[in-house]
Scaffold this active site. Structure first.
Site, short mmCIF file in Angstrom:
data_model
loop_
_atom_site.label_atom_id
_atom_site.label_comp_id
_atom_site.label_asym_id
_atom_site.label_seq_id
_atom_site.Cartn_x
_atom_site.Cartn_y
_atom_site.Cartn_z
N SER A 45 0.83 -1.21 0.00
CA SER A 45 0.00 0.00 0.00
C SER A 45 0.86 1.26 0.00
CB SER A 45 -0.96 0.00 1.20
OG SER A 45 -0.24 -0.09 2.41
N GLU A 46 2.05 1.19 0.66
CA GLU A 46 2.96 2.35 0.65
C GLU A 46 4.41 1.89 0.67
OE1 GLU A 46 1.87 5.39 0.34
OE2 GLU A 46 -0.23 5.21 0.98
N THR A 47 5.25 2.62 -0.05
CA THR A 47 6.70 2.54 0.10
C THR A 47 7.18 3.90 0.60
OG1 THR A 47 6.99 0.87 -1.62
CG2 THR A 47 8.91 2.21 -1.06
#
Length: 265
Positions: A45-47
């Protein structure tokens, strides 16, 4: 080129719960297209990308990318970044991040976990055309914060868990974070969060959503601190507190993968 890589479950006390984020420290910023390609490859969902800050304001610069876009604020990847850095340096109790759109953010040790300071986003009552229909809800109170958050308030935790959105219709409303919430059962508050316009149908545990939930529920409950649970398939607990124009979110993190990302020269 080898880039350090860690995958961390945030707002989690055990692996396979909470929300996974990739944390990747860099010596200097790579081209934005490369950062986006790395985030797409990670497919989380996020880096979160970190670069040492060259000002006196913060320790690191911080940016966040979903598989499809850069976002203005991500709470769980900020918590994961704080965990990564504080876990590497036992002599440090806090780390401050400078961000491009959300200002200065802080993660500090708090008992066995961490406390994170993010901006408070108090929502205001608003009608959002098509929102309830896209969520499959007949009637509910809706609120909005101008930075891109829609809040739908239901009567019960069971109603929150029963929501089955039309993700295509929800994405067409705009690039907003869609939060559904109600009084909780085992916790004070329960929620779910959807972001199909950002490439995430349902987000497992969303720190930035609690920037909206905290001021709303603090006012409704009549107290500045409460316990929240995000009822996704993975699930995650968030301790919420309101401190002026900031929210203080508490949680734990678990590192599940450490290694290197191999980037062609």
């Amino acid at each position: 080129m080898k880039l350090p890589f860690a995958q961390i479950d945030a707002f989690a006390s055990a692996p396979f719960t909470g929300n996974s984020a990739a944390v990747m420290p860099l010596d200097a910023w790579l081209d934005d297209a490369v950062l986006q390609a790395i985030a797409m490859e990670n497919n989380l969902s996020e880096t979160a990308f970190l670069v040492p800050d060259d000002s006196d304001e913060a320790d690191y610069e911080l940016r966040w990318f979903t598989p499809t876009t850069e976002v203005a604020l991500c709470g769980h990847a900020t918590l994961a970044s704080g965990h990564y850095l504080l876990n590497a340096n036992s002599e440090t109790d806090r780390v401050v991040f400078r961000t491009r759109q959300a200002g200065l953010l802080e993660v500090r040790r708090d008992g066995d976990g961490y406390a994170m300071a993010l901006p408070a986003y108090p929502p205001e009552p608003a009608e959002v055309p098509g929102l309830l229909e896209a969520l499959g809800i007949e009637e509910a109170q809706t609120l909005r914060h101008a930075s891109g958050y829609d809040l739908t308030v239901l009567d019960s935790a069971e109603a929150v868990r029963a929501v089955e959105p039309d993700f295509r219709a929800l994405a067409q409303i705009g690039d907003t974070l869609n939060i559904v919430t109600a009084p909780g059962g085992d916790t004070d508050v329960v929620s779910r969060v959807f972001a199909p316009a950002a490439g995430i149908d349902e987000d497992p545990v969303t720190g930035s959503a609690h920037c909206v939930l905290t001021p709303y529920w603090a006012q409704r409950l009549g107290r500045e601190a409460f316990a929240a649970y995000q009822a996704s398939a993975r699930g995650g607990h968030v301790q919420c507190g309101l401190a002026g124009d900031m929210v203080i979110l508490g949680g734990n993190c678990v590192t599940v993968i450490e290694g290197a990302f191999l980037l062609p020269d």
